[in-house]
Design a protein around this motif. Structure first.
Motif, PDB file in Angstrom:
ATOM      1  N   ILE A  78     -16.242 -51.440 -29.541  1.00  0.00           N
ATOM      2  CA  ILE A  78     -14.964 -50.489 -28.525  1.00  0.00           C
ATOM      3  C   ILE A  78     -15.976 -50.026 -27.679  1.00  0.00           C
ATOM      4  CG2 ILE A  78     -13.330 -48.793 -28.734  1.00  0.00           C
ATOM      5  CD1 ILE A  78     -12.371 -51.649 -29.820  1.00  0.00           C
ATOM      6  N   THR A  79     -16.052 -50.497 -26.789  1.00  0.00           N
ATOM      7  CA  THR A  79     -17.099 -49.589 -25.788  1.00  0.00           C
ATOM      8  C   THR A  79     -16.795 -50.320 -24.199  1.00  0.00           C
ATOM      9  OG1 THR A  79     -19.234 -48.809 -25.243  1.00  0.00           O
ATOM     10  CG2 THR A  79     -19.065 -51.052 -26.266  1.00  0.00           C
ATOM     11  N   PHE A  80     -17.385 -49.814 -23.290  1.00  0.00           N
ATOM     12  CA  PHE A  80     -17.332 -50.640 -22.228  1.00  0.00           C
ATOM     13  C   PHE A  80     -18.354 -51.762 -22.168  1.00  0.00           C
ATOM     14  CE2 PHE A  80     -18.700 -51.071 -17.455  1.00  0.00           C
ATOM     15  CZ  PHE A  80     -17.560 -51.613 -17.035  1.00  0.00           C
ATOM     16  N   SER A  83     -22.636 -51.380 -22.580  1.00  0.00           N
ATOM     17  CA  SER A  83     -23.232 -50.928 -23.990  1.00  0.00           C
ATOM     18  C   SER A  83     -23.813 -52.254 -24.541  1.00  0.00           C
ATOM     19  CB  SER A  83     -22.496 -50.538 -24.856  1.00  0.00           C
ATOM     20  OG  SER A  83     -21.932 -49.298 -24.306  1.00  0.00           O
ATOM     21  N   ALA A  84     -23.259 -53.500 -24.229  1.00  0.00           N
ATOM     22  CA  ALA A  84     -23.729 -54.948 -24.826  1.00  0.00           C
ATOM     23  C   ALA A  84     -24.750 -55.613 -23.922  1.00  0.00           C
ATOM     24  CB  ALA A  84     -22.571 -55.556 -25.424  1.00  0.00           C
ATOM     25  N   GLN A 333     -14.198 -60.664 -24.820  1.00  0.00           N
ATOM     26  CA  GLN A 333     -14.490 -61.174 -23.572  1.00  0.00           C
ATOM     27  C   GLN A 333     -14.785 -62.293 -23.530  1.00  0.00           C
ATOM     28  OE1 GLN A 333     -13.292 -59.393 -21.339  1.00  0.00           O
ATOM     29  NE2 GLN A 333     -13.104 -57.222 -21.949  1.00  0.00           N
ATOM     30  N   PRO A 334     -14.337 -63.267 -22.607  1.00  0.00           N
ATOM     31  CA  PRO A 334     -14.719 -64.605 -22.614  1.00  0.00           C
ATOM     32  C   PRO A 334     -16.224 -64.849 -22.312  1.00  0.00           C
ATOM     33  CG  PRO A 334     -13.165 -64.226 -21.156  1.00  0.00           C
ATOM     34  CD  PRO A 334     -13.258 -63.067 -21.515  1.00  0.00           C
ATOM     35  N   TYR A 336     -18.648 -63.236 -24.124  1.00  0.00           N
ATOM     36  CA  TYR A 336     -18.998 -63.264 -25.502  1.00  0.00           C
ATOM     37  C   TYR A 336     -18.377 -64.265 -26.320  1.00  0.00           C
ATOM     38  CZ  TYR A 336     -21.831 -59.422 -24.003  1.00  0.00           C
ATOM     39  OH  TYR A 336     -22.882 -58.473 -23.589  1.00  0.00           O
ATOM     40  N   ARG A 337     -17.155 -64.538 -26.223  1.00  0.00           N
ATOM     41  CA  ARG A 337     -16.738 -65.740 -26.849  1.00  0.00           C
ATOM     42  C   ARG A 337     -17.513 -67.076 -26.911  1.00  0.00           C
ATOM     43  NH1 ARG A 337     -10.100 -65.793 -27.909  1.00  0.00           N
ATOM     44  NH2 ARG A 337      -9.567 -63.571 -27.620  1.00  0.00           N
ATOM     45  N   ASP A 338     -17.930 -67.045 -25.474  1.00  0.00           N
ATOM     46  CA  ASP A 338     -18.854 -68.094 -25.203  1.00  0.00           C
ATOM     47  C   ASP A 338     -19.964 -68.225 -26.031  1.00  0.00           C
ATOM     48  OD1 ASP A 338     -16.793 -69.450 -23.636  1.00  0.00           O
ATOM     49  OD2 ASP A 338     -17.907 -68.611 -21.758  1.00  0.00           O
ATOM     50  N   LEU A 339     -20.404 -66.853 -26.325  1.00  0.00           N
ATOM     51  CA  LEU A 339     -21.553 -66.953 -27.295  1.00  0.00           C
ATOM     52  C   LEU A 339     -21.560 -66.956 -28.691  1.00  0.00           C
ATOM     53  CD1 LEU A 339     -23.442 -63.745 -25.310  1.00  0.00           C
ATOM     54  CD2 LEU A 339     -24.150 -66.179 -25.132  1.00  0.00           C
TER      55      LEU A 339
END
Length: 383
Positions: A78-80, A83-84, A333-334, A336-339
């Motif tokens: 839970i961040t913008f 941050s990742a 998010q797409p 990160y889902r791809d990761l």
């Protein structure tokens, strides 16, 4: 429309920027270090490095801590996304630690369990980015104890939190972290239009970040690998970026610092009023951690009934209330889902997302506007 957040620009702010436009330097002049000194002095940090965005500050903070390919960065879902993303910019892998459902920050209990498991598996993170959601510090004392026990470096993403306090001291003093980052985006507590700053108590990290924000170049003979050819000489020691802040931005930020106390006082008064005005509605107000004073960048309610979430959001927008949602869990998010991330990975964050709405809170919000927000929310939830 009553916006969820907005900047406040005074005549003094305009005059400060105009003075720079009439002066000799538009970039790399004398105002920037004055702004850095003002922020560092206010929060009690030894060094400050101003850049063109908080995202840039996070990036050079990770680089200064030697995060790179093969390493691992952990942060909150839970961040913008920045941050990742700062870890991905460095070529590292990224993972997440679920949130405390009351403060929306990294849950220290979940962090402890995940660190112990990672230590057993031989896959500890190199860096943890601890996000200060809404302007309230995480439990940095406990997080620091856990991180240091495993040799993990700490960055505080305090983009929301200039003016906040934790355990009686200003957020940004880096008492528990290697580096703290602030944001000066227009909806934040103070603004430089776009802009950010990295603070540290480590002089070597400060020098490294100063160099990285300006192409990796130094003009300091003491840092050069060979004697200078002449007074014009410089050396590129790192692969850096052009992340510099302009003099106009620094002048605006320096002027805004004079208003920080007033901005924080009004935001806290609005938050306190919301706590009382919303007490009888079917929702939960933000949790407050003991011995912590938020800067109240955001005021996020959570609806008791998630089936009303979208309808309530749309009804408020239709009624001229500029609500927003901070944030969609990053792991959904797409990119990160791809990761490899998937729904269900971080249940507390997804529970939060299904219920959260950011309602208007800024230093310019009037009592009448706040009353209108509360009335519209009450109507939306009872219609």
């Amino acid at each position: 429309m009553i916006p969820y957040g907005r900047q406040i620009i005074s005549e003094d702010d305009i005059a400060a920027v105009e003075a720079v436009l009439r002066a000799d330097f538009l970039t790399q002049g004398p105002v920037l270090p004055r702004f850095e000194q003002a922020v560092a002095g206010r929060v009690g940090a030894r060094h400050a490095v101003a850049v063109n965005s908080a995202t840039s500050a996070l990036h050079i903070a990770c680089l200064a801590l030697d995060l790179g390919p093969g390493d691992l960065l952990w942060t909150s879902p839970i961040t913008f996304v920045a941050s990742a993303n700062c870890g991905r910019y460095c070529g590292s892998e990224v993972d997440f630690v679920d949130i405390d459902p009351e403060t929306f920050n990294i849950c220290a209990q979940a962090l402890e369990a995940k660190l112990d498991a990672a230590a057993s598996a031989g896959r500890l993170p190199k860096v943890i980015v601890a996000v200060h959601m809404c302007g309230q510090s995480p439990d940095m004392a406990r997080i620091a104890t856990l991180a240091h026990a495993h040799g993990v470096r700490l960055i505080e993403d305090a983009s929301h939190s200039i003016g906040a306090d934790y355990l009686g001291a200003p957020v940004g003093n880096c008492a528990y972290s290697d580096i703290t980052v602030f944001s000066f985006h227009p909806v934040k507590i103070i603004t430089t239009a776009e802009g950010g700053m990295a603070l540290t108590n480590d002089p070597e990290l400060a020098v490294r970040m100063e160099r990285l924000r300006s192409h990796g170049i130094t003009r300091d003979p003491a840092l050069m690998t060979q004697a200078p050819d002449g007074p014009w000489y410089y050396q590129q020691l790192d692969l850096g970026w052009n992340y510099r802040m302009t003099e106009m931005q620094a002048a605006l930020g320096l002027s805004q610092m004079d208003q920080l106390d007033r901005f924080i006082a009004r935001r806290r008064a609005v938050a306190d009023a919301y706590d009382q005005l919303l007490a009888d509605l079917p929702l939960r107000c933000p949790g407050r951690m003991e011995r912590s004073e938020s800067s109240w960048h955001l005021y996020i309610i959570r609806l008791d009934d998630p089936t009303l979430h979208r309808a309530t959001f749309e009804a408020l927008r239709a009624d001229g209330i500029g609500v927003n949602l901070h944030y969609i869990p990053v792991h959904l998010q797409p990119y990160y889902r791809d990761l490899g991330f998937a729904p269900g990975d971080f249940p507390a964050s997804e529970f939060y997302y299904a219920r959260a709405i950011s309602i208007p809170l800024h230093a310019g919000l009037t009592d009448d506007e706040q009353a209108r927000v509360v009335a519209a929310l009450s109507d939306a939830l009872t219609t």
